[in-house]
Design a protein around this motif. Structure first.
Motif, PDB file in Angstrom:
ATOM      1  N   GLU A  57       0.805  -1.056  -0.223  1.00  0.00           N
ATOM      2  CA  GLU A  57       0.037  -0.029   0.047  1.00  0.00           C
ATOM      3  C   GLU A  57       0.770   1.277   0.193  1.00  0.00           C
ATOM      4  O   GLU A  57       0.650   2.255  -0.767  1.00  0.00           O
ATOM      5  N   THR A  58       1.846   1.156   0.918  1.00  0.00           N
ATOM      6  CA  THR A  58       2.874   2.581   1.033  1.00  0.00           C
ATOM      7  C   THR A  58       3.480   2.589  -0.339  1.00  0.00           C
ATOM      8  O   THR A  58       3.676   3.590  -0.858  1.00  0.00           O
ATOM      9  N   LEU A  59       4.204   1.591  -0.818  1.00  0.00           N
ATOM     10  CA  LEU A  59       4.802   1.782  -2.072  1.00  0.00           C
ATOM     11  C   LEU A  59       3.819   2.395  -2.980  1.00  0.00           C
ATOM     12  O   LEU A  59       4.312   2.967  -4.027  1.00  0.00           O
ATOM     13  N   ALA A  60       2.815   1.475  -3.189  1.00  0.00           N
ATOM     14  CA  ALA A  60       1.545   2.109  -4.357  1.00  0.00           C
ATOM     15  C   ALA A  60       1.608   3.563  -4.165  1.00  0.00           C
ATOM     16  O   ALA A  60       1.505   4.401  -5.209  1.00  0.00           O
ATOM     17  N   PHE A  61       1.287   4.244  -2.727  1.00  0.00           N
ATOM     18  CA  PHE A  61       0.939   5.368  -2.647  1.00  0.00           C
ATOM     19  C   PHE A  61       2.074   6.275  -3.156  1.00  0.00           C
ATOM     20  O   PHE A  61       2.059   7.573  -3.853  1.00  0.00           O
ATOM     21  N   VAL A  62       3.435   6.065  -2.796  1.00  0.00           N
ATOM     22  CA  VAL A  62       4.534   6.834  -2.749  1.00  0.00           C
ATOM     23  C   VAL A  62       4.718   7.014  -4.346  1.00  0.00           C
ATOM     24  O   VAL A  62       5.225   7.952  -5.031  1.00  0.00           O
ATOM     25  N   TYR A  63       4.403   5.723  -5.109  1.00  0.00           N
ATOM     26  CA  TYR A  63       4.719   5.838  -6.538  1.00  0.00           C
ATOM     27  C   TYR A  63       3.674   6.757  -7.296  1.00  0.00           C
ATOM     28  O   TYR A  63       4.087   7.550  -8.069  1.00  0.00           O
ATOM     29  N   THR A  64       2.434   6.693  -6.828  1.00  0.00           N
ATOM     30  CA  THR A  64       1.373   7.477  -7.411  1.00  0.00           C
ATOM     31  C   THR A  64       1.865   9.105  -7.256  1.00  0.00           C
ATOM     32  O   THR A  64       1.547  10.143  -7.964  1.00  0.00           O
ATOM     33  N   MET A  65       2.437   9.171  -6.050  1.00  0.00           N
ATOM     34  CA  MET A  65       3.011  10.819  -5.645  1.00  0.00           C
ATOM     35  C   MET A  65       4.101  11.204  -6.578  1.00  0.00           C
ATOM     36  O   MET A  65       4.376  12.338  -6.693  1.00  0.00           O
ATOM     37  N   THR A  66       5.099  10.287  -6.773  1.00  0.00           N
ATOM     38  CA  THR A  66       6.449  10.513  -7.403  1.00  0.00           C
ATOM     39  C   THR A  66       6.600  10.087  -8.724  1.00  0.00           C
ATOM     40  O   THR A  66       7.726  10.627  -9.439  1.00  0.00           O
ATOM     41  N   ASN A  67       6.001   9.069  -9.200  1.00  0.00           N
ATOM     42  CA  ASN A  67       6.266   8.494 -10.597  1.00  0.00           C
ATOM     43  C   ASN A  67       7.691   7.948 -10.569  1.00  0.00           C
ATOM     44  O   ASN A  67       8.300   7.647 -11.443  1.00  0.00           O
ATOM     45  N   ASP A  68       8.166   7.415  -9.569  1.00  0.00           N
ATOM     46  CA  ASP A  68       9.746   6.883  -9.368  1.00  0.00           C
ATOM     47  C   ASP A  68       9.497   5.501  -9.810  1.00  0.00           C
ATOM     48  O   ASP A  68       8.588   4.805  -8.984  1.00  0.00           O
ATOM     49  N   SER A  69      10.109   5.247 -10.656  1.00  0.00           N
ATOM     50  CA  SER A  69       9.905   3.784 -11.142  1.00  0.00           C
ATOM     51  C   SER A  69      10.545   2.664 -10.265  1.00  0.00           C
ATOM     52  O   SER A  69      10.197   1.454 -10.262  1.00  0.00           O
ATOM     53  N   ARG A  70      11.375   2.845  -9.349  1.00  0.00           N
ATOM     54  CA  ARG A  70      11.629   1.979  -8.147  1.00  0.00           C
ATOM     55  C   ARG A  70      10.717   1.351  -7.600  1.00  0.00           C
ATOM     56  O   ARG A  70      10.686   0.102  -7.264  1.00  0.00           O
ATOM     57  N   SER A 100     -14.002 -26.837   4.849  1.00  0.00           N
ATOM     58  CA  SER A 100     -12.901 -25.894   5.402  1.00  0.00           C
ATOM     59  C   SER A 100     -13.022 -24.576   4.594  1.00  0.00           C
ATOM     60  O   SER A 100     -13.740 -24.569   3.731  1.00  0.00           O
ATOM     61  N   TRP A 101     -12.532 -23.681   5.403  1.00  0.00           N
ATOM     62  CA  TRP A 101     -12.558 -22.116   4.755  1.00  0.00           C
ATOM     63  C   TRP A 101     -11.250 -22.150   4.103  1.00  0.00           C
ATOM     64  O   TRP A 101     -10.056 -22.385   4.529  1.00  0.00           O
ATOM     65  N   ARG A 102     -11.097 -21.435   2.931  1.00  0.00           N
ATOM     66  CA  ARG A 102     -10.116 -21.026   2.190  1.00  0.00           C
ATOM     67  C   ARG A 102      -9.716 -19.557   2.405  1.00  0.00           C
ATOM     68  O   ARG A 102      -8.783 -19.185   1.692  1.00  0.00           O
ATOM     69  N   SER A 103     -10.290 -18.963   3.314  1.00  0.00           N
ATOM     70  CA  SER A 103      -9.877 -17.488   3.311  1.00  0.00           C
ATOM     71  C   SER A 103     -10.360 -17.049   4.696  1.00  0.00           C
ATOM     72  O   SER A 103     -11.295 -17.561   5.333  1.00  0.00           O
ATOM     73  N   GLU A 104      -9.540 -16.249   5.283  1.00  0.00           N
ATOM     74  CA  GLU A 104      -9.825 -15.418   6.460  1.00  0.00           C
ATOM     75  C   GLU A 104      -9.206 -14.183   6.699  1.00  0.00           C
ATOM     76  O   GLU A 104      -8.947 -13.489   5.381  1.00  0.00           O
ATOM     77  N   LEU A 105      -9.111 -13.469   7.847  1.00  0.00           N
ATOM     78  CA  LEU A 105      -8.731 -12.293   7.768  1.00  0.00           C
ATOM     79  C   LEU A 105      -7.529 -11.903   7.426  1.00  0.00           C
ATOM     80  O   LEU A 105      -7.323 -10.873   6.356  1.00  0.00           O
ATOM     81  N   GLY A 106      -6.407 -12.763   7.364  1.00  0.00           N
ATOM     82  CA  GLY A 106      -4.990 -12.715   6.620  1.00  0.00           C
ATOM     83  C   GLY A 106      -5.280 -12.483   5.231  1.00  0.00           C
ATOM     84  O   GLY A 106      -4.474 -11.860   4.688  1.00  0.00           O
ATOM     85  N   VAL A 107      -5.890 -13.210   4.549  1.00  0.00           N
ATOM     86  CA  VAL A 107      -6.084 -13.273   3.202  1.00  0.00           C
ATOM     87  C   VAL A 107      -6.705 -12.108   2.795  1.00  0.00           C
ATOM     88  O   VAL A 107      -6.288 -11.315   1.973  1.00  0.00           O
ATOM     89  N   ALA A 108      -7.479 -11.638   3.737  1.00  0.00           N
ATOM     90  CA  ALA A 108      -8.351 -10.205   3.322  1.00  0.00           C
ATOM     91  C   ALA A 108      -7.403  -8.961   3.353  1.00  0.00           C
ATOM     92  O   ALA A 108      -7.394  -8.294   2.608  1.00  0.00           O
ATOM     93  N   HIS A 109      -6.508  -9.192   4.274  1.00  0.00           N
ATOM     94  CA  HIS A 109      -5.530  -8.042   4.397  1.00  0.00           C
ATOM     95  C   HIS A 109      -4.658  -7.918   3.430  1.00  0.00           C
ATOM     96  O   HIS A 109      -4.120  -6.626   2.831  1.00  0.00           O
ATOM     97  N   ARG A 110      -4.044  -9.074   2.941  1.00  0.00           N
ATOM     98  CA  ARG A 110      -3.228  -9.215   1.742  1.00  0.00           C
ATOM     99  C   ARG A 110      -3.924  -8.652   0.592  1.00  0.00           C
ATOM    100  O   ARG A 110      -3.228  -7.916  -0.432  1.00  0.00           O
ATOM    101  N   ALA A 111      -5.160  -9.126   0.381  1.00  0.00           N
ATOM    102  CA  ALA A 111      -5.953  -8.501  -0.755  1.00  0.00           C
ATOM    103  C   ALA A 111      -6.043  -6.882  -0.788  1.00  0.00           C
ATOM    104  O   ALA A 111      -5.905  -6.569  -2.022  1.00  0.00           O
ATOM    105  N   TYR A 112      -6.094  -6.370   0.151  1.00  0.00           N
ATOM    106  CA  TYR A 112      -6.156  -4.950  -0.073  1.00  0.00           C
ATOM    107  C   TYR A 112      -4.950  -4.369  -0.457  1.00  0.00           C
ATOM    108  O   TYR A 112      -4.868  -3.558  -1.256  1.00  0.00           O
ATOM    109  N   HIS A 113      -3.611  -4.908   0.060  1.00  0.00           N
ATOM    110  CA  HIS A 113      -2.534  -4.549  -0.288  1.00  0.00           C
ATOM    111  C   HIS A 113      -2.322  -4.714  -1.845  1.00  0.00           C
ATOM    112  O   HIS A 113      -1.815  -3.870  -2.633  1.00  0.00           O
ATOM    113  N   ILE A 114      -2.593  -5.845  -2.381  1.00  0.00           N
ATOM    114  CA  ILE A 114      -2.493  -6.495  -3.776  1.00  0.00           C
ATOM    115  C   ILE A 114      -3.332  -5.380  -4.599  1.00  0.00           C
ATOM    116  O   ILE A 114      -2.825  -4.933  -5.628  1.00  0.00           O
ATOM    117  N   ALA A 115      -4.401  -5.029  -4.108  1.00  0.00           N
ATOM    118  CA  ALA A 115      -5.302  -4.172  -4.976  1.00  0.00           C
ATOM    119  C   ALA A 115      -4.858  -2.706  -5.077  1.00  0.00           C
ATOM    120  O   ALA A 115      -4.690  -2.004  -6.337  1.00  0.00           O
TER     121      ALA A 115
END
Length: 503
Positions: free
Chosen positions: A78-91, A120-135
């Motif tokens: 999330e932070t990488l994505a935000f800083v990229y949108t602010m700077t357009n730094d390709s790193r 069985s459940w295939r998803s839980e809170l940890g998967v949900a939090h990672r989904a946000y960062h991927i998005a």
């Protein structure tokens, strides 16, 4: 007749409304457009140049992103994505691309406790939090990816993340939802973060687009969940006064996840109209009524699994971003100490930085009554004024289950800045003291019989006869409320009343 004509007009309006929403949803979305929108980013750049507080916060965010460049931390995307949108730094884009491609190649994410369930459940809170960062990462670098990379990432992550989240929690492709499937904060966290990721990848995947639409359609049902007698559980939200029964912390957690998805949908579909959620109109009054403003840190009535220093800031920040900003909301933000401004969605977080609300024009008081009853889930508060360090009484007698403790007829009293009669709170859920003490009647201001309180099994199986609060009378200098804890203690008491009289 005229009634039939009006009904037909309303039906046609609903059909046109839904058709318009579906048509808008079917159109390709722009990128980035979910949360780090171009207009918000442009405003943030201006603030960095003109406001030293924002400039300092920006430096902290950029340093956090720089520290992520040498690692492989998916939860820092999330932070990488935000800083990229602010700077357009390709790193930053290079690191996000690497993380997305490696994640898409993973076979499965499993949690032993959840996968051992039947089914069985295939998803839980940890998967949900990672989904946000991927998005957030995918949305930010979408235009830098090749069509082949987009397809590769979307196919892998749909299989790994989106389908398990939406399939488990919305579509029911692998397990049938029980009557109370929505009666908990897990539903919004899992469904809405899955929906957010599906929305991000909707241009490349028809299944993802339909999944995001399914979450959007189902979301009002969570707000409307009417409870069930079978376990039992109360309504998620008090019908008259609003507010979620699971404690202030978990109300904030569950509702903020819902509003984050809703905000992203509106950002991605400019001008689209979607179904309203009436409960949003009562969110601010709920968080205000359970709040205790003081000369020190802002606190809240901490019934259940709630840290008394937690707030509803995340929820109200997102509600404000969608146009629900009110004077009492500004009052609420203005009561927090600088530390609590950083607690959730503070300026050191991307969402807090982009959607910060200026509360400098906040009124002196929220303009709300000084007493409130939540009849459906059994809370009440009374205060002598809205001034700092005033006197506040909180009373609870409702359901017992999960995050709601065995505390029927309990109370908390704040006076002159001190919680002089307090709730014991909680500890880490993995510690034996949590189940053996903090959740039980021993840790609360209740009357026991021969050393016994509510049955211990109510944490797992609920109080089949919940407690109740009723008869709130407010005459200004004289107030009264009745707490009836007979139900959850009926193995001990034929009647278990507590009368609270304020003079």
């Amino acid at each position: 007749n005229s009634r039939m004509f009006i009904a037909m007009k309303q039906a046609i309006a609903v059909i046109l409304f839904l058709t318009g929403a579906i048509t808008a949803a079917a159109q390709p979305i722009g990128h980035p457009s979910l949360l780090f929108t171009p207009d918000r980013v442009a405003l943030a750049r201006q603030r960095v140049q003109s406001d030293t507080v924002f400039a300092k916060a920006w430096d902290q965010l950029r340093q956090t992103a720089d520290a992520q460049l040498d690692g492989d931390n998916l939860m820092g995307m999330e932070t990488l994505a935000f800083v990229y949108t602010m700077t357009n730094d390709s790193r930053y884009a290079k690191k996000i691309r690497s993380l997305l491609l490696s994640t898409a190649r993973e076979k499965a994410w499993t949690d032993h406790e959840q996968i051992s369930r039947d089914p069985s459940w295939r998803s839980e809170l940890g998967v949900a939090h990672r989904a946000y960062h991927i998005a957030m990462g995918y949305d930010a670098i979408y235009n830098d990816l090749t069509p082949k990379e987009r397809t590769q990432i979307t196919e892998g992550i749909y299989r790994l993340v989106i389908e398990p989240l939406i399939g488990d929690w919305v579509l029911g492709t692998t397990r049938i939802h029980s009557f109370n499937s929505m009666g908990h904060n897990w539903w919004t966290v899992c469904a809405c973060n899955g929906g957010l990721l599906a929305l991000a990848m909707s241009n490349e995947s028809e299944e993802a687009r339909k999944g995001a639409e399914a979450v959007l359609e189902a979301l009002p049902e969570w707000f409307e969940f009417a409870g069930t007698e079978l376990q039992p559980k109360p309504r998620n939200f008090d019908d008259e006064a609003g507010g979620l029964y699971e404690s202030v912390s978990y109300a904030n957690y569950g509702i903020a996840s819902a509003l984050l998805f809703r905000l992203a949908w509106l950002n991605a579909h400019p001008g689209a109209r979607i179904e309203g959620i009436p409960q949003m109109e009562k969110l601010t009054s709920f968080f205000c009524h359970v709040a205790y403003p003081g000369t020190g840190d802002f606190r809240s009535v901490n019934f259940g699994d709630h840290d008394k220093y937690s707030t509803g800031k995340s929820t109200l920040l997102l509600a404000g971003a969608m146009g629900e900003q009110t004077p009492e909301m500004l009052w609420y933000f203005n009561q927090m100490s600088p530390k609590q401004h950083a607690e959730a969605y503070g300026l050191h977080t991307p969402v807090g930085f982009l959607y910060a609300i200026d509360a400098s024009d906040a009124p002196a008081t929220p303009g709300l009554p000084t007493s409130q009853l939540w009849r459906d889930f059994g809370w009440a508060t009374m205060r002598d004024s809205w001034n700092k360090d005033a006197t506040l009484l909180g009373v609870k007698s409702g359901v017992t289950w999960n995050h709601a403790h065995a505390d029927a007829n309990s109370f908390i009293l704040f006076h002159k800045g001190v919680d002089i009669l307090k709730d014991a709170g909680k500890c880490g859920y993995g510690k034996p003291e949590y189940r053996d003490y903090f959740f039980q009647s021993d840790a609360h201001n209740v009357v026991k019989f021969n050393g016994q309180g509510q049955p211990r099994e109510q944490q797992d199986f609920a109080s089949m006869l919940p407690g109740q609060l009723s008869n709130l009378l407010d005459g200004g200098h004289i107030r009264y409320v009745l707490a009836n804890g007979t139900g959850p203690t009926s193995d001990l008491f034929s009647r278990n009343y507590r009368h609270f009289l304020w003079t």
